[in-house]
Design an enzyme around this catalytic site. Structure first.
Site, PDB file in Angstrom:
ATOM      1  N   GLU A 196       0.800  -1.202   0.000  1.00 40.20           N
ATOM      2  CA  GLU A 196       0.000   0.000   0.000  1.00 40.20           C
ATOM      3  C   GLU A 196       0.840   1.262   0.000  1.00 40.20           C
ATOM      4  OE1 GLU A 196      -2.653   0.399   3.305  1.00 40.20           O
ATOM      5  OE2 GLU A 196      -3.533   2.089   2.250  1.00 40.20           O
ATOM      6  N   ALA A 197       1.965   1.205   0.693  1.00 41.49           N
ATOM      7  CA  ALA A 197       2.731   2.426   0.878  1.00 41.49           C
ATOM      8  C   ALA A 197       4.216   2.121   0.852  1.00 41.49           C
ATOM      9  CB  ALA A 197       2.367   3.054   2.221  1.00 41.49           C
TER      10      ALA A 197
ATOM     11  N   ASP B 293      -5.219  -5.645   9.866  1.00 38.15           N
ATOM     12  CA  ASP B 293      -4.174  -6.452   9.225  1.00 38.15           C
ATOM     13  C   ASP B 293      -3.190  -6.933  10.287  1.00 38.15           C
ATOM     14  OD1 ASP B 293      -2.738  -7.710   7.268  1.00 38.15           O
ATOM     15  OD2 ASP B 293      -1.851  -5.899   6.412  1.00 38.15           O
TER      16      ASP B 293
END
Lengths: 217, 339
Positions: A23-24, A130
């Site tokens: 994601e990042a 998560d």
């Protein structure tokens, strides 16, 4: 004022990402003399641009808020230094340690601390979203929780059970045949610190039974 | 070796003849293993979905014709067959039973062994065979299945482990329901995807990725309500729900890929035929430095060719079976992969 933008953080040759997640990307940074990480949510080419912008904005804002609340509630997690609302980037404290997914063998102590930290997080009205061994850091100061990118403010038992289930799954894949013991330690510590644990565990069973083609328990 | 394979999991009854000169299961490739015929009959989609009993009746009725065509097109006499393979599961019980009875009777009459095949593994293996992939991260997307899986070794046993999956319905079922709801033509996933490919305006819908798992039920409810309440047009609803669902799927896969770091991505199952999904996957793969592969269209949906290819590998690996009965709940991770 900081001048780093999403673009130059991503392209600056001198700045190699410290880690590249789904994601990042995390870049080494500093904040008034303290070691820090710059977390940048990159544009995803595969996503519709409107959906992408919405998701990145929503997640960055939420992650910043979650970090503040979790810290205040005493959860071991990085401190938020700065939130850049324009570029969806966060400057957070750098913690020294090893990812629990990389320590080789997860100990009972690790499992207990993971349970206690999760209980604190849930007591603060936060579901991590998560909670796997890749998002727990074994530091000299104990287990720290990182990456709140999918975290949510909720006390919904479904989401809480999701955290428990995910962590137990990662114990299954990573333990050397002693997953049962680790799960037991994790659950013991969790229930000691979270009054609604019974309800959460019974939902864990329900979710597992709901998945497609699971062997019937 | 020449194998006749029967597939009867859901809406399709299929018969295929596969021949192979491979020496080992690992060596099975396009060069030494060929699908000589791959015949099928599909129960047409209706605006009411499928009724298991009717599917099974359809299969029973069509089977003889499909079998005859498969033998004829492959120029195979029944005496030339070395084994009979069939789908053991997962699938709809009524349908699996038809294929099992057919395979069992052939095996008894011809006095050749019976080879039970796991339908989910077959989708993956036909992809490996057709694309030449060795150890891909597999994205298996069909009506009933949405799984992100990879080969793993646990205590010296190789298996496909499910690393991420849907927590409620399969993505194909999700698309089918919307296709019916919006009266697309045909009233299923195919019709919906065609409608969605025309483009539209994106409107905000639930986006449910839970770590590496997904859920579609919330999205389904929200989009049907929005259309019912006239909050959006049918066209925008089709477009937005497909964009949302596929982005969720690709994101979950990307998350898994970041853990496993497979060099190859393999898209299999009926929904793999979607051009939109294929493009999204190749963009993600490029970003993550992996190669992306898609199973060819003729091997994407349910067909018996994939059962035959997998049976070849099983026979070469010398696999043994304790149980031949159809099993509706068979999972991809239920079986060892010796190759």
């Amino acid at each position: 004022m900081r001048k780093t933008t999403t673009e130059d953080a991503g392209t600056k040759g001198a700045r190699k990402p410290f880690s590249k997640g789904a994601e990042a990307e995390l870049f080494p940074d500093s904040w008034y003399g303290r070691k820090a990480l710059l977390k940048v949510r990159k544009r995803k080419e595969y996503r519709h641009p409107v959906l992408d912008l919405n998701l990145r904005g929503r997640r960055a804002r939420r992650e910043a808020k979650v970090l503040r609340v979790a810290r205040a509630a005493g959860v071991k997690c990085p401190e938020l230094f700065f939130e850049d609302e324009k570029n969806f980037s966060l400057t957070i404290e750098f913690l020294n340690g090893n990812l629990l997914s990389r320590v080789g063998k997860i100990s009972q102590e690790h499992a207990r601390e993971a349970g206690a930290q999760l209980a604190k997080l849930h007591s603060a009205g936060i579901a991590h979203g998560d909670y796997s061994a890749s998002n727990l850091l074994a530091t000299p100061n104990g287990i720290c929780v990182i990456d709140f990118g999918l975290a949510e403010f909720t006390s919904n038992v479904e989401e809480l059970a999701g955290d428990v289930l995910l962590f137990e799954k990662s114990l299954q894949t990573q333990s050397l045949g002693n997953a049962g013991e680790l799960v037991a330690e994790f659950r013991k510590a969790y229930s000691r610190n979270f009054p609604r644990s019974k309800e959460v565990f019974s939902r864990v069973r329900m979710i597992a039974a709901r998945a497609r083609y699971r062997p019937k328990a | 070796m020449r194998i006749l394979a029967i597939e009867s999991t859901a809406h399709t009854i299929g018969v295929s003849v596969v021949s192979s000169s491979a020496r080992s299961a690992k060596a099975v490739s396009l060069r030494n293993t060929e699908v000589l015929s791959n015949e099928r009959a599909k129960y047409p989609s209706t605006d009411r979905g499928y009724i298991p009993r009717q599917l099974a009746d359809h299969h029973a009725k069509k089977y003889a014709g499909v079998l005859e065509a498969a033998l004829r097109k492959s120029k195979t006499a029944p005496e030339e067959l070395d084994c009979i393979a069939y789908t053991q599961g997962p699938g709809i019980g009524h349908c699996l039973r038809v294929g099992f009875v057919a395979a069992n009777s052939l095996s008894k009459t011809l006095e050749v062994p019976l080879v039970p095949v796991n339908h989910a593994i077959a989708h993956v293996e036909v992809g490996n065979w057709a694309c030449g992939t060795k150890d891909p991260l597999v994205i298996y997307v069909s009506g009933g299945n949405t799984q992100i899986a990879a080969k793993t070794e646990v205590r010296e046993k190789r298996k496909y482990a499910v690393l991420g999956e849907t927590l409620d319905i399969g993505i194909g079922n999700f698309l089918d329901v919307l296709g019916r709801e919006f009266k697309c033509a045909p009233p299923d996933a195919v019709g919906l995807l065609e409608e969605a490919a025309k483009g539209g305006n994106l409107f905000d819908l639930p986006y449910t990725v839970k770590g590496v798992d997904l859920a579609f039920a919330g999205l389904l409810t929200a989009v049907t309500r929005a259309v019912g309440g006239k909050k959006t047009s049918r066209r925008d609803a089709c477009f937005s729900s497909v964009q949302n669902a596929f982005a969720m799927l690709v994101e979950a896969s990307e998350r898994v890929l970041c853990h496993t770091r497979n060099g190859e991505l393999l898209l299999v199952g009926g929904v793999a035929q979607s051009k939109t999904l294929q493009e999204m996957y190749s963009l993600m793969a490029r970003e993550q430095g992996a190669k992306s592969f898609v199973v060819p269209a003729q091997y994407a949906g349910d067909q018996a060719g994939m059962i035959g290819i997998t049976a070849v590998k099983q026979v070469l690996a010398g696999m043994e079976y304790g149980n031949y009965e159809p099993n509706q709940d068979l999972r991809i991770d239920a079986q060892e992969i010796p190759w």
